[in-house]
Structures are given as structure tokens and as C-alpha cells.
Design an enzyme around this catalytic site. Structure first.
Site, PDB file in Angstrom:
ATOM      1  N   ASP A  94       0.877  -1.265  -0.075  1.00  0.00           N
ATOM      2  CA  ASP A  94       0.111  -0.090  -0.147  1.00  0.00           C
ATOM      3  C   ASP A  94       1.064   1.268   0.083  1.00  0.00           C
ATOM      4  O   ASP A  94       1.973   1.113   0.184  1.00  0.00           O
ATOM      5  CB  ASP A  94      -0.840   0.179   1.198  1.00  0.00           C
ATOM      6  N   ASP A 125       8.723   3.910  -1.142  1.00  0.00           N
ATOM      7  CA  ASP A 125       8.186   3.443  -0.066  1.00  0.00           C
ATOM      8  C   ASP A 125       6.788   2.769  -0.412  1.00  0.00           C
ATOM      9  O   ASP A 125       5.590   3.452  -0.549  1.00  0.00           O
ATOM     10  CB  ASP A 125       7.797   4.527   0.797  1.00  0.00           C
ATOM     11  N   GLU A 156       0.212  -0.787   5.763  1.00  0.00           N
ATOM     12  CA  GLU A 156       1.074  -0.316   6.767  1.00  0.00           C
ATOM     13  C   GLU A 156       1.150   1.488   6.735  1.00  0.00           C
ATOM     14  O   GLU A 156       1.245   1.709   7.693  1.00  0.00           O
ATOM     15  CB  GLU A 156       2.642  -0.567   6.340  1.00  0.00           C
TER      16      GLU A 156
END
Length: 452
Positions: A94, A125, A156
């Protein structure tokens, strides 16, 4: 007996061979806007999980998409050769919301290369973390010298609310000798790092109310306080004149030894000309081992629509980063007590918790950390890795420490100081990404050679 381990030169050649396909698959992943935050289309998170599952199946893993009341995670497994250890490889699929799209120089979900960097939301990321794991698996093919479990989380960035239950539900499947968490970064371009401490986090809301309805600012201003002014005064009490956090009871530590020159952090943060640093002590202590408080947003009338009226209520979102050794529940109580105590002019103050997470410290010693440092040194052509702290938070690492106390936890990553993760124009340095992929492949070989 375990199978023969590929030589360093063989691993290098294999990783180099796989990198074009790895990059192409990374670009496919970042085109999926998998945002787990409320208010976004979560079908994209489902698509993202399916895409990750397909990648892992292509590496010969047995794969399941799992959930425990939250967004989908992906678990892939491949059994260890006889006598070999098992390594858990973590990343998350995610991504953060993009924020103001006008601040992006290109479409955040259409990857674009500029000056050796790949720009897109999630490029660094943490979809590059996923692809570093995939690159290592593809490099070894059928000659993988260790068992692997890939745990690719799906929420996350939204707080990992269901992660602990997922770990409990699938504990037997994911128990490993070594855990590699690819969600941090390196010290600089050309200098690898192992993350050995992370701050905790408390995110909360503070609402100030002074009126039960808006009133004319001319008729009542000067005697009746407005909530926005009261909120501003209240927020100002969170820091002293030097910019240090002024909340009593928060833990502050010293001891970070890495040199972080002020001109470097000024450039990396994009600090505007003339703006001073806040706080006292060494920069690394301020960033890694002392608390920090930031105002993330304020709910109040926007300037373009604000009437000439006193605001009855205003709300702010706060992010409090906690030093290693602090406790989030106790820290939240301290912040709440501070805000209630310093309410200006008798304003009504309500504080509510959004989420929290534990800080952690990792003892980065032992044969598995030696194996990691050796792999990094080889991938970065003889440059020794640096042990660093991180000012950000990955609260679930403390959960891994608690649930798997026997496992060595290696916190690595693909980001560099210019990656701008969570901000506009997030990017991945492609040269460093290739080194990260090589380092992880070499690490798996070193772990196999070191045993358990």
C-alpha cells in the site's frame, strides 16, 4: 546437507540479468494506486495484492492472500533446503495518498525516469522493497539456498491495524530464523545502512471550543475569544522558545554518534533560507532519540471562504514521535494532560487518540548482522554500512520482536535522503536500487553459509 551456494560473481551476474524485468514489474506495481486510507477506492488495494501474489507465484512460492478485518496482505512460502535457515522478507504494497497533485512534476501513478531516478508514488516506499525481494529470488531461481517467507502487508501506511492479528493467525507459517524488513533507507547515496532504532508515534486530535455558534467578529471581538486563536495559543505551548518539546513526562535520550552535518540536513530537508533548526543538542539526537511534536493539519474555515465571524470550534491533528524507551500509552496521557492544563481562557479542550505505536531498539550484533554487513559491503564496493537511527516509526517491528524473540531482525531499505517518501515527487535512485537488490541476494547466501 544444503545445496551449494552460488558464488558472489554468479550472484552479481544473476542480479544484473534480472534487473530489466525487475524494473518493468516495479513500474507495473506503482501504476496501481493502492491507498488503504478511508475515503479511497480500496479495490485498488485488492488489485495491488493480486499483482504481488502473481509476482511471488512466478518465483515458485506457494501464495495466499490473507486478511484479518483490514486490507489484504500476501504471504508466499518456499521451504528451506535440508539444514538451511528460513528468512522472512517483509515489505508493504500500500502507499500514501498523493496530496496536492499540483505539487507533482508528473503523474504520481505513472512512473517517469529523470536524472537516474524513478518518480512515482510508492516507487521507493515500499514497492521497491517488494521488488528487491523478488529480484533476490529470481537471481537464485531453483538454487535458493534458504527457505523464504514473504509477508507483504497491505495497510502499513494506514497504521497496520490488523497486522498483529495477521501475525497471530499465521504465526506457524511465518516463523523464521531471520527477518528482513525492507522499509527503511540508507545513510546516503553510495553509503548503505542498517537501522538499529526507531521512534514510536502517537497521532491524536485536539479540539478547542469557545462558542456554541459563530458570532459577528466586530460585535463580539475583543471580549469573546474565538476557537482558532485559542487553538493557536494552545499549540504554541507544546514547544519552548528554542523549539524543544515542552510536554512534561516524555522520554528524551542522547547517544547517537553518527555525524550529520547541518548543511546536509538543511539541503535534504529543503529548509527555506533563514529558517533555523529547532531544539537543542546534537542533530542526530533531535532526529532519532528525542521526542518531536508536529501539527499535521487544522480544521477551520479556509481563508477564501472565511466570514467575518468568530470561529466557535477548531481542531488540529498532532503527530508526536517518541524516543526509544518511551511508552505510547503513557506518552499520550502526558500530551493530553498538557493540552488540558494549558487551555487558554477556559476554552473547552477535547483530546482523542487516532493511533499509536511503540519505538524500538535493535541489538545489531551476531552472525546474521555480520552476514548483512558483509553483503552490504560487497554490494557497495567495499563501503562499510552505517548503523543509524530513524526518526520515523515502524511500530510493528516491536511486535515482531515480541512474537519472534529468537529471530535476528534486519531493518534495511531502498530509500535515500532525497527519496521524498510520503511527499510530492517521491522517487527511487535506480543505481542504489540495483545495489539493494544485489545486497539482498548476497545476504541470503551469507545467511545460508552462516547457518543458525
Amino acid at each position: 546437507m544444503t545445496s551449494p551456494i552460488m558464488s558472489e560473481s554468479e550472484v552479481r551476474a544473476a542480479v544484473e540479468r534480472e534487473m530489466p524485468g525487475v524494473r518493468a514489474d516495479l513500474e507495473r506495481l506503482v501504476r496501481i494506486p493502492g491507498i488503504a486510507f478511508e475515503g479511497f477506492d480500496h479495490s485498488h488495494v485488492e488489485r495491488s495484492a493480486e499483482a504481488v501474489a502473481e509476482l511471488l507465484r512466478g518465483c515458485g512460492l506457494d501464495v495466499d492472500i490473507v486478511r484479518s478485518g483490514g486490507q489484504p496482505a500476501v504471504i508466499g512460502r518456499r521451504a528451506a533446503p535440508p539444514g538451511a535457515p528460513t528468512v522472512l522478507l517483509y515489505a508493504h504494497h500500500d502507499v500514501q495518498p498523493v496530496g496536492d497533485r499540483s505539487l507533482w512534476e508528473s503523474d504520481p501513478f505513472e512512473p517517469v525516469e529523470r536524472d537516474g531516478r524513478l518518480y512515482a508514488r510508492g516507487a521507493a516506499d515500499d514497492k521497491a522493497g517488494i521488488m528487491a525481494h523478488v529480484a533476490a529470488l529470481r537471481a537464485y531461481g531453483d538454487a535458493l539456498p534458504v527457505g523464504v517467507v514473504l509477508f507483504i502487508e497491505g495497510e502499513e501506511e494506514y497504521g497496520s491495524d490488523s497486522l498483529e492479528q495477521l501475525l497471530i493467525d499465521h504465526r506457524d507459517e511465518i516463523t523464521s530464523d531471520v527477518i528482513v524488513i525492507a522499509d527503511s533507507g540508507n545513510w546516503d547515496i553510495g553509503v548503505p545502512a542498517l537501522t538499529t532504532s526507531l521512534r514510536g508515534v502517537v497521532n491524536c486530535f485536539v479540539e478547542v471550543r469557545t462558542l456554541d455558534h459563530a458570532v459577528h467578529s466586530g460585535m463580539f471581538g475583543g471580549a469573546v475569544p474565538d476557537a482558532l486563536t485559542a487553538l493557536v495559543r494552545l499549540l504554541a505551548t507544546l514547544h519552548d522558545d528554542a523549539g524543544s518539546v515542552a510536554v512534561e513526562g516524555l522520554v528524551a535520550r542522547e547517544g547517537a554518534t553518527v555525524d550529520y552535518p547541518e548543511d546536509r540536513i538543511r539541503a535534504e530537508a529543503g529548509l527555506a533560507e533563514g529558517v533555523q533548526f529547532i531544539g537543542t543538542g546534537r542533530i542526530t539526537d533531535r532526529l532519532w532519540t528525542k521526542p518531536a511534536v508536529a501539527v499535521l493539519g487544522i480544521d477551520a474555515p479556509p481563508t477564501g471562504e472565511a466570514p467575518n465571524a468568530l470561529v466557535p470550534a477548531a481542531k488540529a491533528k498532532l503527530s508526536i514521535r517518541l524516543a526509544p524507551g518511551d511508552d505510547p500509552k503513557r506518552a499520550y496521557a502526558a500530551v493530553r494532560a498538557h493540552l488540558e492544563k494549558h487551555a487558554p481562557w477556559g476554552a473547552q479542550v477535547t483530546v482523542s487518540l487516532e493511533h499509536d505505536g511503540n519505538p524500538c531498539v535493535i541489538d545489531a550484533s551476531g552472525p546474521m548482522f555480520d552476514a548483512a554487513r558483509s553483503a552490504f559491503r560487497a554490494a557497495w564496493d567495499g563501503t562499510d554500512p552505517v548503523d543509524v537511527g530513524i526518526g520515523g516509526s515502524i511500530p510493528f517491528i516491536a511486535t515482531f520482536q515480541e512474537m519472534f524473540p529468537q529471530a535476528a531482525i534486519l531493518v534495511t531499505g531502498v530509500e535515500d535522503p532525497h527519496a521524498r517518501a510520503h511527499g510530492p515527487n517521491e522517487s527511487l535512485h535506480l543505481g542504489e536500487f540495483a545495489r539493494v537488490c544485489l545486497a539482498e541476494a548476497l545476504l541470503l547466501g551469507n545467511v545460508a553459509a552462516a547457518g543458525v
